[in-house]
Motif scaffolding. Structure first.
Motif, PDB file in Angstrom:
ATOM      1  N   GLU A 135      56.204  32.728 -44.889  1.00 35.46           N
ATOM      2  CA  GLU A 135      55.553  31.724 -45.730  1.00 35.46           C
ATOM      3  C   GLU A 135      54.157  32.235 -46.039  1.00 35.46           C
ATOM      4  O   GLU A 135      53.377  32.553 -45.131  1.00 35.46           O
ATOM      5  CB  GLU A 135      55.498  30.373 -45.006  1.00 35.46           C
ATOM      6  CG  GLU A 135      54.913  29.271 -45.863  1.00 35.46           C
ATOM      7  CD  GLU A 135      54.995  27.900 -45.207  1.00 35.46           C
ATOM      8  OE1 GLU A 135      55.957  27.636 -44.464  1.00 35.46           O
ATOM      9  OE2 GLU A 135      54.088  27.090 -45.451  1.00 35.46           O
ATOM     10  N   SER A 144      60.441  23.941 -36.968  1.00 39.26           N
ATOM     11  CA  SER A 144      60.828  25.346 -36.858  1.00 39.26           C
ATOM     12  C   SER A 144      61.186  25.630 -35.429  1.00 39.26           C
ATOM     13  O   SER A 144      60.527  25.110 -34.528  1.00 39.26           O
ATOM     14  CB  SER A 144      59.644  26.255 -37.223  1.00 39.26           C
ATOM     15  OG  SER A 144      59.525  26.412 -38.593  1.00 39.26           O
ATOM     16  N   GLU A 145      62.197  26.479 -35.200  1.00 43.14           N
ATOM     17  CA  GLU A 145      62.525  26.769 -33.798  1.00 43.14           C
ATOM     18  C   GLU A 145      61.588  27.818 -33.215  1.00 43.14           C
ATOM     19  O   GLU A 145      61.266  27.784 -32.020  1.00 43.14           O
ATOM     20  CB  GLU A 145      63.998  27.170 -33.637  1.00 43.14           C
ATOM     21  CG  GLU A 145      64.484  28.277 -34.536  1.00 43.14           C
ATOM     22  CD  GLU A 145      65.926  28.665 -34.203  1.00 43.14           C
ATOM     23  OE1 GLU A 145      66.634  27.864 -33.549  1.00 43.14           O
ATOM     24  OE2 GLU A 145      66.325  29.770 -34.596  1.00 43.14           O
ATOM     25  N   MET A 146      61.087  28.751 -34.057  1.00 44.44           N
ATOM     26  CA  MET A 146      60.185  29.776 -33.544  1.00 44.44           C
ATOM     27  C   MET A 146      59.258  30.173 -34.686  1.00 44.44           C
ATOM     28  O   MET A 146      59.743  30.482 -35.780  1.00 44.44           O
ATOM     29  CB  MET A 146      60.982  30.977 -33.033  1.00 44.44           C
ATOM     30  CG  MET A 146      60.198  32.011 -32.276  1.00 44.44           C
ATOM     31  SD  MET A 146      59.621  31.507 -30.647  1.00 44.44           S
ATOM     32  CE  MET A 146      61.149  31.294 -29.778  1.00 44.44           C
ATOM     33  N   LEU A 147      57.962  30.168 -34.460  1.00 41.72           N
ATOM     34  CA  LEU A 147      57.014  30.366 -35.552  1.00 41.72           C
ATOM     35  C   LEU A 147      55.883  31.295 -35.141  1.00 41.72           C
ATOM     36  O   LEU A 147      55.278  31.123 -34.082  1.00 41.72           O
ATOM     37  CB  LEU A 147      56.432  29.009 -35.959  1.00 41.72           C
ATOM     38  CG  LEU A 147      55.651  28.929 -37.255  1.00 41.72           C
ATOM     39  CD1 LEU A 147      56.573  29.107 -38.441  1.00 41.72           C
ATOM     40  CD2 LEU A 147      54.953  27.584 -37.356  1.00 41.72           C
ATOM     41  N   PHE A 148      55.609  32.321 -35.977  1.00 42.82           N
ATOM     42  CA  PHE A 148      54.397  33.122 -35.841  1.00 42.82           C
ATOM     43  C   PHE A 148      53.348  32.501 -36.766  1.00 42.82           C
ATOM     44  O   PHE A 148      53.650  32.220 -37.932  1.00 42.82           O
ATOM     45  CB  PHE A 148      54.660  34.576 -36.243  1.00 42.82           C
ATOM     46  CG  PHE A 148      53.403  35.363 -36.537  1.00 42.82           C
ATOM     47  CD1 PHE A 148      52.951  35.523 -37.840  1.00 42.82           C
ATOM     48  CD2 PHE A 148      52.667  35.918 -35.509  1.00 42.82           C
ATOM     49  CE1 PHE A 148      51.783  36.233 -38.117  1.00 42.82           C
ATOM     50  CE2 PHE A 148      51.496  36.637 -35.768  1.00 42.82           C
ATOM     51  CZ  PHE A 148      51.060  36.790 -37.080  1.00 42.82           C
ATOM     52  N   VAL A 149      52.135  32.285 -36.250  1.00 48.49           N
ATOM     53  CA  VAL A 149      51.044  31.732 -37.049  1.00 48.49           C
ATOM     54  C   VAL A 149      49.940  32.772 -37.134  1.00 48.49           C
ATOM     55  O   VAL A 149      49.462  33.267 -36.096  1.00 48.49           O
ATOM     56  CB  VAL A 149      50.481  30.443 -36.410  1.00 48.49           C
ATOM     57  CG1 VAL A 149      49.362  29.869 -37.258  1.00 48.49           C
ATOM     58  CG2 VAL A 149      51.585  29.418 -36.221  1.00 48.49           C
ATOM     59  N   ARG A 150      49.507  33.126 -38.346  1.00 49.01           N
ATOM     60  CA  ARG A 150      48.439  34.108 -38.499  1.00 49.01           C
ATOM     61  C   ARG A 150      47.105  33.483 -38.107  1.00 49.01           C
ATOM     62  O   ARG A 150      46.775  32.376 -38.521  1.00 49.01           O
ATOM     63  CB  ARG A 150      48.386  34.647 -39.919  1.00 49.01           C
ATOM     64  CG  ARG A 150      47.453  35.840 -40.013  1.00 49.01           C
ATOM     65  CD  ARG A 150      47.469  36.496 -41.364  1.00 49.01           C
ATOM     66  NE  ARG A 150      46.360  37.419 -41.479  1.00 49.01           N
ATOM     67  CZ  ARG A 150      46.413  38.707 -41.126  1.00 49.01           C
ATOM     68  NH1 ARG A 150      47.535  39.224 -40.638  1.00 49.01           N
ATOM     69  NH2 ARG A 150      45.357  39.482 -41.262  1.00 49.01           N
ATOM     70  N   TYR A 183      52.725  31.875 -42.193  1.00 48.72           N
ATOM     71  CA  TYR A 183      53.659  31.811 -41.062  1.00 48.72           C
ATOM     72  C   TYR A 183      54.761  32.845 -41.230  1.00 48.72           C
ATOM     73  O   TYR A 183      55.086  33.264 -42.334  1.00 48.72           O
ATOM     74  CB  TYR A 183      54.388  30.451 -40.992  1.00 48.72           C
ATOM     75  CG  TYR A 183      53.553  29.217 -40.973  1.00 48.72           C
ATOM     76  CD1 TYR A 183      53.789  28.194 -41.891  1.00 48.72           C
ATOM     77  CD2 TYR A 183      52.551  29.012 -40.029  1.00 48.72           C
ATOM     78  CE1 TYR A 183      53.058  27.028 -41.877  1.00 48.72           C
ATOM     79  CE2 TYR A 183      51.802  27.843 -40.016  1.00 48.72           C
ATOM     80  CZ  TYR A 183      52.065  26.860 -40.948  1.00 48.72           C
ATOM     81  OH  TYR A 183      51.343  25.700 -40.930  1.00 48.72           O
ATOM     82  N   VAL A 184      55.383  33.229 -40.099  1.00 50.74           N
ATOM     83  CA  VAL A 184      56.668  33.910 -40.165  1.00 50.74           C
ATOM     84  C   VAL A 184      57.631  33.072 -39.325  1.00 50.74           C
ATOM     85  O   VAL A 184      57.412  32.888 -38.124  1.00 50.74           O
ATOM     86  CB  VAL A 184      56.593  35.355 -39.630  1.00 50.74           C
ATOM     87  CG1 VAL A 184      57.963  36.006 -39.692  1.00 50.74           C
ATOM     88  CG2 VAL A 184      55.583  36.166 -40.416  1.00 50.74           C
ATOM     89  N   HIS A 185      58.672  32.538 -39.988  1.00 45.67           N
ATOM     90  CA  HIS A 185      59.681  31.763 -39.275  1.00 45.67           C
ATOM     91  C   HIS A 185      60.692  32.733 -38.690  1.00 45.67           C
ATOM     92  O   HIS A 185      61.233  33.568 -39.406  1.00 45.67           O
ATOM     93  CB  HIS A 185      60.391  30.804 -40.241  1.00 45.67           C
ATOM     94  CG  HIS A 185      59.477  29.836 -40.910  1.00 45.67           C
ATOM     95  ND1 HIS A 185      59.264  28.559 -40.446  1.00 45.67           N
ATOM     96  CD2 HIS A 185      58.682  29.974 -41.999  1.00 45.67           C
ATOM     97  CE1 HIS A 185      58.395  27.941 -41.241  1.00 45.67           C
ATOM     98  NE2 HIS A 185      58.027  28.765 -42.184  1.00 45.67           N
ATOM     99  N   LEU A 186      60.938  32.614 -37.386  1.00 41.16           N
ATOM    100  CA  LEU A 186      61.791  33.566 -36.687  1.00 41.16           C
ATOM    101  C   LEU A 186      62.983  32.864 -36.065  1.00 41.16           C
ATOM    102  O   LEU A 186      62.903  31.692 -35.734  1.00 41.16           O
ATOM    103  CB  LEU A 186      60.991  34.225 -35.551  1.00 41.16           C
ATOM    104  CG  LEU A 186      59.574  34.673 -35.861  1.00 41.16           C
ATOM    105  CD1 LEU A 186      58.784  34.797 -34.572  1.00 41.16           C
ATOM    106  CD2 LEU A 186      59.613  36.001 -36.575  1.00 41.16           C
ATOM    107  N   PRO A 187      64.087  33.620 -35.842  1.00 45.05           N
ATOM    108  CA  PRO A 187      65.191  33.039 -35.088  1.00 45.05           C
ATOM    109  C   PRO A 187      64.831  33.015 -33.602  1.00 45.05           C
ATOM    110  O   PRO A 187      64.416  34.033 -33.047  1.00 45.05           O
ATOM    111  CB  PRO A 187      66.350  33.996 -35.363  1.00 45.05           C
ATOM    112  CG  PRO A 187      65.720  35.284 -35.772  1.00 45.05           C
ATOM    113  CD  PRO A 187      64.357  35.003 -36.290  1.00 45.05           C
TER     114      PRO A 187
END
Lengths: 97, 100
Positions: B18, A78-84, B69-73
């Motif tokens: 996700e 992934s190029e940019m990922l938020f992880v909870r 997850y939240v995949h972001l640009p």
């Protein structure tokens, strides 16, 4: 030892575990998550819940292949990922295996 | 409140959420709140064959706690700004705890 009020603004003081994470900002980290998952990426943001934002991420999911009785590793990028944060188990400097 | 503010800057961007049940939903981020609950418009499920449940659904509200997850640009994210905001938030947390 009189001026302890300045500690909160001093970015070099390490007093609690999350201060160790702060030292890894803009560095690559290794994150272990619940559900047999690992992530390697560059850390850009975190908070006290261990919510994270990482860039240039590789996620590894370990899956038991019952048919072959074999442990498989599935990798995703992934190029940019938020992880909870509620899934985070540990955060560490990367150890390449 | 750091990530709440972060997600507000991503409103109207296309993201992929996700979920913890392994379903992934692509959509336009329309709303977020302090619990990081998310509203997505114009959604499409990533593996539609495996998850036909939302074939007739256009917009969703997702409870924050079920997000993995939240995949972001990457193009929309200012990493330097994020790191500065994180340091400020960490300092604010430290002074909040030290206030006892």
């Amino acid at each position: 030892m009189a001026d302890t009020g300045a500690d909160e603004l001093d970015n070099t003081i390490v007093s609690e575990p999350l201060d160790l994470v702060r030292l890894s900002l803009n560095e690559r980290v290794f994150v272990k998550l619940k559900g047999d998952r690992e992530i390697r990426g560059r850390l850009h943001a975190y908070d006290s819940h261990c919510n994270l934002v990482l860039s240039d991420v590789e996620e590894t999911v370990y899956v038991m292949d019952d048919e072959l009785e074999d442990l498989k590793a599935i990798k995703k990028q992934s190029e940019m990922l938020f992880v909870r944060g509620d899934a985070v188990v540990l955060i560490s400097p990367p150890s390449q295996s | 409140m750091l990530f709440f503010s972060f997600f507000k800057t991503l409103i109207d961007e296309q993201v992929i959420v996700e979920l913890k049940n392994d379903m992934s939903i692509r959509g336009t981020l329309k709303s977020v709140d302090q619990f990081l609950n998310i509203k997505l418009d114009n959604i499409s499920v990533v593996d539609e064959v495996k998850y036909p449940h939302l074939s007739a659904v256009k917009n969703v509200f997702i409870r924050g706690s079920v997000v993995r997850y939240v995949h972001l640009p990457a193009a929309v994210v200012d990493t330097t700004l994020l790191e500065d905001a994180t340091r400020k938030e960490a300092a604010a947390q430290a002074s909040k705890m030290g206030g006892r």
